[in-house]
Write an enzyme that holds these catalytic residues in place. Structure first.
Site, PDB file in Angstrom:
ATOM      1  NE  ARG A 239      -2.022   1.705   3.454  1.00 54.84           N
ATOM      2  CZ  ARG A 239      -2.141   1.600   4.770  1.00 54.84           C
ATOM      3  NH1 ARG A 239      -3.017   0.779   5.317  1.00 54.84           N
ATOM      4  NH2 ARG A 239      -1.370   2.306   5.572  1.00 54.84           N
ATOM      5  CG  HIS A 243      -6.928   2.924   6.053  1.00 56.99           C
ATOM      6  ND1 HIS A 243      -7.208   1.705   5.495  1.00 56.99           N
ATOM      7  CD2 HIS A 243      -8.108   3.420   6.484  1.00 56.99           C
ATOM      8  CE1 HIS A 243      -8.503   1.472   5.594  1.00 56.99           C
ATOM      9  NE2 HIS A 243      -9.070   2.498   6.189  1.00 56.99           N
ATOM     10  CE1 TYR A 251       0.287   2.231   8.613  1.00 61.01           C
ATOM     11  CE2 TYR A 251      -0.520   4.179   9.775  1.00 61.01           C
ATOM     12  CZ  TYR A 251      -0.642   3.253   8.762  1.00 61.01           C
ATOM     13  OH  TYR A 251      -1.678   3.347   7.873  1.00 61.01           O
TER      14      TYR A 251
END
Ligand SMILES: Cc1ncc(C[n+]2csc(CCOP(=O)(O)OP(=O)(O)O)c2C)c(N)n1
Ligand SMILES: Cc1ncc(C[n+]2csc(CCOP(=O)(O)OP(=O)(O)O)c2C)c(N)n1
Ligand SMILES: [Mg+2]
Ligand SMILES: [Mg+2]
Lengths: 328, 324, 328, 324
Positions: A239, A243, A251
């Protein structure tokens, strides 16, 4: 498996269309011009493009939210999708839903219910219908690596395998579920190991290679279509954004992003095209221009489209309205 | 006309619909060769084969989700929960997928979920629940709950033919305990329409399911005391037949709502609130609810009998109301 | 692993106690003297006896409904269990619950929620608590082969494995889930293959051999207790009665029952005792007499016990009652 | 006293309870290093470590079940649902295990499930639901829904210390939008007690959650028209504070029940039914419900605004009632 030049070019076209559409959505999001959040498949588009393109017309897709390629390939237009992001009446769901919460049976696409992996059993049911009716159709259902931890993943996979149903399960393994890395999600190396629990064959493919995903999916569809039962395909990828666009993804280790940037699916395909003389820069630029124009038109369409009426929200609850429904 | 049990009415409805329409099929645990835990599907697998009366793995969410997917591509699945209580495991699929498909993106989801529910069988907290409360606040679902063989058959046929997800609450206490006449020919009982189970003038008892019989029992006792009860059998719980409710209120001006479901947040609350909102001027006294107390269903005979509303509870509620 | 003679005799005692108690319950059921149905572990008692006996005092069991041995071993008396079957006030749950729906934290036994596999995540949570608090305790959670198809099986197993929690998962694989044979339940040969999906070690044991189950469980508990994480133990057995006593189980092939009858866990243990000079007929008869007496006393106790009061059903909803709760 | 946001009130409650009692811990998706999707647990993992602020696999039923098991052996887990909507996946564990443990076999289950709920954020059907209706008919659960920072903190502390499963409905629209003062010292807001958010004489608005602010807004408009509203903030939805409800009815004799939850089978139905049952003689007019219509939460701004009750809707309901 052989793949025709024209198919390769189509894969490229959809890869670009997906990329540019979601890039535009991202910009619009940051400009505050779309309604709600923006989740994209940036950097992982080859998965939905590959498995979506391998489906045949009468097949069905039960996607998840990083499957923009599937929507486009099935025939849901960029215009309707853009209008969906704007919360307009002309959006895929007429404003009832937003962004990637799209479905349209006219194009063989099941709606995506946010609850991850819910589409695994749902897809299994469509496959069951095909089997009962003796139809040579298949369905592809997709979820993320995080989604594989859900009970519905288990129940859907198990049922499909016991009855050898014509379904192919796709997993977009992009190493994270929101902020949660794989090692806190599962104690196995490959998501594909999950399939062992169901006696289901699995494959691991490079999720950044649209052609590889396409071929693996196509092969699995053929098996399923001919009574061979389901396959689980793990597409390894990374990814590349947060998100969603509001997540800076601190992170995620920088190096990981650097490494995977080099493996970008669009670059990968362009390189492949050059090396194998599939298409030259000019032809690809031509495709890109076409894509850009399509997105521009889509945005204009979305901008110009009317908003839904407030009372539209009261419509459509039931497919069979209650006789003389007493609206009080 | 012929007399059949409540259970046979359910079976006949499935049988006839499966014969009529090849898109109808049944799935669930042990519904095939075994014929279901309550033998409601007995014989159907012989007749329609193992793919139309399909034994599933033990996975309510999985097979309910599968029913949804099959429905989306044109089938009309009937899901059997072995006991209604296990529908809790399929809650997410029903509430977030089935109920919202059509509203969200136009996907019609014609599934029927058969839920053998209710107590009085010494089944305890996990085999006796009334589950209508799980779904009563969920727009997009329909909920029916027949009290007679006639309605059981007619409502199940209507549910199967309906294009929306229907939770079909079949009261397992009634399976073999009641019998009534059904026509030989095809018929449906429309979803959304209540019926008058007993005409009366003094007080209305609004109820459904097994409690219709409790209300009838109470009405007999009250008749001897000169009180004439009108009993409304809701038949469909979601959406409620408001017209039928308001009509009876306007007629008798006194209402008891009766259900086996626990009281707080039950169907009775909605019925009472609707009456209050729309028939306030017609009320000659408060709407009294007779319902199970707010606990899980207890197991032992003594406690369970105290838990489930009895004829005498209805009688005393009505007597109290008549004194009002 | 060595096992002391006294432990062997205790295993035998509990095996017999479980067998005779459930046999008696079965008779009482057919006489219409207990309240509700009767599910027994007949022919498969070695599983609950084996894994239950291997637990230490401070450990916990999260059983399922064919685990009568566990209840007895943990210290829930035959008297209270029999009273439970009769629906009496002196039953384990005071009449609130029936038959095998038993739990008692005083004896480290979690209640069994009918919904199969629900106790897998619940057990995982107890293990999590032990880990957080640094306690050297373990928990054993059990379900049937059918129960492993449920989402909660998946979610519990996965979580426990990711966090290496001190839990041991037991599966009573008795070849059927009600009428559903294994082949309609899963497309794998051994239930133990399910554990592969979680990177969890597994073992397959003869579920009709109490000593083998005991040893396997003890070993797994030791690993878990010492930070080694969970194990999945598949106990192979055969359900010798119907699903419950009202089920004649016509769907089970006769030969299968004949074959497994020869492998009865009680006979098996007696043979083992004889062959290895653990105990002679006389000693075993002595144990059996003790068991019979215990069951007789339990039945008498249950018979004589009072029924609960109707209003007892209104009590105990909350552990922290609402201040001045307005009972209206 | 200090002024803090609703969100910080929730965080402070957890922080202080974790410091006070080592059996308190948090689990859920992304609650650890990331600090939760809404950043409600931000900083807590640094302070208490990854085992007390624990990131779970994506599995609501699994981690809710785990919370139950941990609670049974003496822990006090706080489960965070990433959005309240995902609680549907844990329905079975909450309804059949947590809610029934104590009644069935005496197993106290002190868990708190934090459910960020409600609309007004363009989240659509899956990120905006009011989920109190899922659980309102389930005896054994407690449900709270604070509307202020003060209550958010005090009710969360009370929930954590309570020995029963509590569903803590935190309205995500309020997170950063409201601020109010809380004491420096430790305090709890007891479960089961409503509060009077505004004293008044002419009409009562009974509500909770974000709608308390909508009611306050409406009361301002009505004040100008000479109508004095009393606003009852229920704070606890299950079990309801009947005394507080009845007191206000007896005072004003006119009631509007307001909630964001859809109308049919909502909390308002129960409030109305209770009033009807126990305060019938005190009513000067029908109990009017102002609630969301019976559909999923629509996405687009226009539809969502029409869906969620607005101040003007409350005003017109009250004006209608005052004319009664
Ligand atoms: C059942 C459920 N719980 C929580 C969420 C909230 N949520 C949305 S996306 C996401 C992470 C998904 O991770 P993954 O499955 O790996 O997909 P990815 O986003 O990485 O593509 C979460 C937790 C959800 N959608 N469904
Ligand atoms: C979630 C759920 N669905 C359905 C049932 C009803 N039911 C009770 S036992 C059983 C079969 C269980 O099979 P298995 O897990 O193999 O255990 P066994 O009875 O063979 O010991 C079923 C379907 C249940 N208890 N839980
Ligand atoms: Mg992921
Ligand atoms: Mg079994």
């Amino acid at each position: 498996m052989d793949i025709k030049r024209e198919d390769l070019l189509q894969l490229y076209y959809y890869l670009k269309l997906t990329r540019r559409l979601e890039e535009r959505v991202t910009s619009l999001y940051h400009q505050g011009r779309i309604l709600g959040g923006a989740w994209t498949s940036n950097g992982t588009e080859a998965i939905s493009v590959g498995y979506g393109y391998a489906l045949e017309k009468n097949d069905i897709a039960a996607p998840y939210f990083r499957d923009m390629g599937v929507f486009l390939i099935r025939g849901i237009s960029a215009k309707r999708i853009m209008a969906q992001y704007f919360g307009k009446k002309t959006g895929v769901t007429g404003g009832k839903e937003g962004n990637v919460h799209i479905g349209d049976l006219n194009f063989g696409v099941f709606g995506f219910p946010s609850h991850l992996a819910d589409n695994y059993p749902v897809g299994t049911g469509a496959a069951l219908a095909f089997k009962i009716r003796g139809e040579k159709r298949v369905i592809a259902a997709c979820t993320g690596d995080g989604g594989t931890s859900r009970g519905d993943f288990h129940e859907g996979m198990n049922f499909a395998s016991v009855r050898k149903l014509p379904i192919v399960f796709i997993c977009n393994n992009n190493k994270y579920a929101y902020s949660t890395p794989l090692k806190l999600q599962m104690a196995i190396k490959d998501v594909a190991e999950r399939a062992l629990a169901y006696g289901m064959p699995s494959k691991i493919v490079d999720g950044n290679n649209a052609v590889e995903v396409y071929k693996a999916a196509k092969e699995a569809y053929d098996i399923a279509r001919n009574g061979g039962g389901p396959t689980f395909i793990e597409c390894k990828t990374m990814r590349m954004h947060g998100h969603s666009e509001h997540d800076s993804a601190k992170y995620v280790p920088r190096e990981l992003l650097e490494e995977w940037k080099k493996r970008d699916p669009v670059l990968h395909m362009e390189k492949y095209f050059m090396e194998n003389n599939v298409a030259g820069k000019e032809e690809l630029d031509g495709i890109d221009s076409r894509v850009k124009k399509e997105i521009e038109e889509a945005e204009a369409f979305a901008e110009e489209s009317p908003y839904p009426n407030p009372e539209d929200g009261l419509k459509g609850l039931y497919a069979t309205p209650i006789e003389k429904e007493q609206r009080i | 006309m012929k007399e059949i049990t409540y259970l046979d009415a359910i079976k006949e409805a499935m049988d006839e619909e499966m014969a009529r329409d090849t898109s109808v099929f049944i799935l669930g645990e042990d519904v095939g060769v075994y014929g279901g835990a309550f033998r409601v599907t007995e014989g159907l697998s012989d007749k329609y084969g193992e793919w139309r009366v399909l034994d599933t793995p033990l996975s309510e969410s999985g097979f309910t989700g599968a029913a949804i997917g099959a429905a989306l591509v044109g089938m009309r699945p009937i899901v059997e929960m072995q006991f209604a209580d296990f529908i809790s495991c399929a809650f997410d699929q029903l509430v977030n997928v089935a109920a919202k498909n059509h509203y969200r993106w136009g996907g019609a989801t014609p599934i029927v979920v058969r839920a053998p529910y209710g107590g009085n069988i010494h089944g305890g907290a996990f085999h006796s629940q009334c589950i209508e409360g799980f779904f009563f606040n969920i727009p997009g679902l329909k909920i029916v709950a027949p009290s007679t063989a006639y309605d059981a058959k007619g409502l199940l046929k209507a549910s199967i033919r309906d294009n929306d997800p229907v939770i079909y609450c079949e009261h397992k206490y009634l399976y073999r305990r009641i019998k009534d006449t059904v026509p030989e020919e095809d018929y449906v009982v429309p979803i959304g329409k209540a019926r008058i189970a007993l005409e009366g003038t003094d007080v209305s008892v609004i109820t459904y399911g097994a409690m219709v019989h409790t209300a009838l029992e109470a009405s007999q006792l009250l008749k001897q005391k000169g009180i004439s009860c009108e009993i409304i059998d809701l038949r469909t719980i979601l959406p409620l037949d408001k017209k039928a409710i308001f009509n009876t209120v306007k007629k008798t001006n006194k209402v008891v709502v009766l259900h086996e479901q626990t009281k707080t947040g039950g169907v009775g609350a909605e019925v009472s609130a609707l009456i209050n909102e729309y028939c306030f001027d017609y009320l000659d006294g408060p709407v009294i609810r007779v319902a199970a107390p707010d606990t899980p269903v207890p197991y032992s005979a003594q406690m369970e009998e105290a838990f489930i509303p009895q004829g005498k509870d209805v009688v005393s509620a009505i007597e109290k109301l008549m004194r009002y």
